[in-house]
Design a protein around this motif. Sequence first.
Motif, PDB file in Angstrom:
ATOM      1  N   ARG A  93       0.814  -1.217   0.000  1.00 39.25           N
ATOM      2  CA  ARG A  93       0.000   0.000   0.000  1.00 39.25           C
ATOM      3  C   ARG A  93       0.852   1.273   0.000  1.00 39.25           C
ATOM      4  O   ARG A  93       0.630   2.153  -0.833  1.00 39.25           O
ATOM      5  N   THR A 114     -11.258  -5.180   1.657  1.00 36.73           N
ATOM      6  CA  THR A 114      -9.860  -5.179   1.236  1.00 36.73           C
ATOM      7  C   THR A 114      -9.547  -4.151   0.154  1.00 36.73           C
ATOM      8  O   THR A 114      -8.599  -3.375   0.280  1.00 36.73           O
ATOM      9  N   ALA A 115     -10.336  -4.140  -0.917  1.00 37.74           N
ATOM     10  CA  ALA A 115      -9.994  -3.294  -2.071  1.00 37.74           C
ATOM     11  C   ALA A 115      -9.957  -1.819  -1.704  1.00 37.74           C
ATOM     12  O   ALA A 115      -9.101  -1.067  -2.173  1.00 37.74           O
ATOM     13  N   SER A 170      -6.730  -1.068   0.509  1.00 35.29           N
ATOM     14  CA  SER A 170      -5.476  -1.568  -0.050  1.00 35.29           C
ATOM     15  C   SER A 170      -5.111  -0.914  -1.374  1.00 35.29           C
ATOM     16  O   SER A 170      -3.921  -0.783  -1.693  1.00 35.29           O
ATOM     17  N   PHE A 171      -6.109  -0.506  -2.153  1.00 37.48           N
ATOM     18  CA  PHE A 171      -5.819   0.053  -3.473  1.00 37.48           C
ATOM     19  C   PHE A 171      -6.440   1.432  -3.679  1.00 37.48           C
ATOM     20  O   PHE A 171      -5.756   2.363  -4.122  1.00 37.48           O
ATOM     21  N   GLU A 172      -7.712   1.582  -3.360  1.00 31.10           N
ATOM     22  CA  GLU A 172      -8.335   2.884  -3.568  1.00 31.10           C
ATOM     23  C   GLU A 172      -7.703   3.959  -2.677  1.00 31.10           C
ATOM     24  O   GLU A 172      -7.440   5.077  -3.128  1.00 31.10           O
ATOM     25  N   GLY A 200      -8.725   1.175  -9.030  1.00 32.21           N
ATOM     26  CA  GLY A 200      -8.253   0.512  -7.819  1.00 32.21           C
ATOM     27  C   GLY A 200      -9.255  -0.474  -7.255  1.00 32.21           C
ATOM     28  O   GLY A 200      -8.869  -1.515  -6.707  1.00 32.21           O
ATOM     29  N   GLY A 211      -8.210  -4.164  -6.717  1.00 30.30           N
ATOM     30  CA  GLY A 211      -8.246  -4.646  -5.345  1.00 30.30           C
ATOM     31  C   GLY A 211      -9.091  -5.891  -5.175  1.00 30.30           C
ATOM     32  O   GLY A 211      -8.724  -6.811  -4.435  1.00 30.30           O
ATOM     33  N   TYR A 219      -7.188  -8.761  -6.558  1.00 29.91           N
ATOM     34  CA  TYR A 219      -6.116  -9.128  -5.631  1.00 29.91           C
ATOM     35  C   TYR A 219      -6.651  -9.992  -4.488  1.00 29.91           C
ATOM     36  O   TYR A 219      -6.047 -11.014  -4.131  1.00 29.91           O
ATOM     37  N   GLN A 220      -7.786  -9.600  -3.901  1.00 28.90           N
ATOM     38  CA  GLN A 220      -8.321 -10.351  -2.776  1.00 28.90           C
ATOM     39  C   GLN A 220      -8.858 -11.713  -3.206  1.00 28.90           C
ATOM     40  O   GLN A 220      -8.715 -12.700  -2.482  1.00 28.90           O
TER      41      GLN A 220
END
Length: 365
Positions: free
Chosen positions: A58, A209-210, A213-215, A239, A243, A246-247
């Motif tokens: 991150r 998570t998303a 972790s990304f946004e 993102g 994300g 990714y999860q």
Amino acid sequence: MTNLLKTRSEHARLRLEVTQELEDIFARSRRTAEAYGPEFLGLWDLAADHAQGGKLIRPLLMLEMFEALGSNEPSASNRSEAVRIAAAIEVLHFAFLLHDDVIDGDLVRRGRPNLIGELATSSFDETHSDAAQHWAKSGAILAGDLLLSATHQLFARANVSGSLKERLLDLLEHTIFETTAGEFVDVGLSDGVIRSDLSTVLQMTGRKTACYSFELPLRAAVILSGGSQELERRLSTAGAHLGLAYQLQDDLLSTFGDAAAHGKDAYSDLREGKQTAIISFARMSNSWPSIEPDFADPQLSFERAEHLRDLLRECGAEDFVLGLIQEQLGAFYESLAVVNETASIPTRVRDVLLDLAARFEGRKS
């Protein structure tokens, strides 16, 4: 080869900056903790130790994006603030991990005892094992609470203009709400309180998570670089898709991957009854009657867990989730391809995102 070496060198430089900032953050907390006795000081020593050593996905993403959005030579003050906020995002991540381990009853993280496991062992004796576990879990909750507070302080003290600081704080509040809502639904699904279906599971996964972790790192980079809210929205969309992919991949690794590589307790998701997209598909298959008796059994043996994994693979759950990942990656690439004159995505920004997506290939942990 030159570009690859340059990328590795840049990652090493960014990692060192974030690591040093994290050390400073925990050193300040440790100095404060000294006034509250050796037990509390010991908690912070453990927290500082366990907060280090992660992949730093991150904060590194935030700094890469900040550099891609800014000039080649950002001012020292702006650079310092970006590093501080990047480290704050990692502090937030660790706070969520502490709470998550309490909720899930996990004692292993990154291939070794987590903070709860190590704290419980340090105070363990045969006559007070339950008390030691309760004390350790309580310590993780309280440390997580203080780290959430520390994250807010780091965001609130950012040396940026009033309007940008307001956007940063609004982003942080939104992120914590989204992640907490996702965790709440995740627990409800695992406990059977909330009805499990694929749409609910995917929505929960994105929120849990998303979002953070990304946004969060992408949007924070836009804000700190003075980018537009429209560009922030576009990177948020990209993102979200990345994300979720990714999860979903993380869930696959937890069930079908190598525990020695990903560092989690082998088959812990199956023992805990995690309602992932894998399980959502399996519920709709003819194999579910054979899978259900062993699923969510906390005493599930390694041999039975391996058999359960094989049944999930044979019923098509693994291939189904692999398909979902490709759908999300496809939506991610499409979001980058959209032409928008009011907020075109700079080439350097697109390159950072494409490089991140490429790292999914061959991921083992």
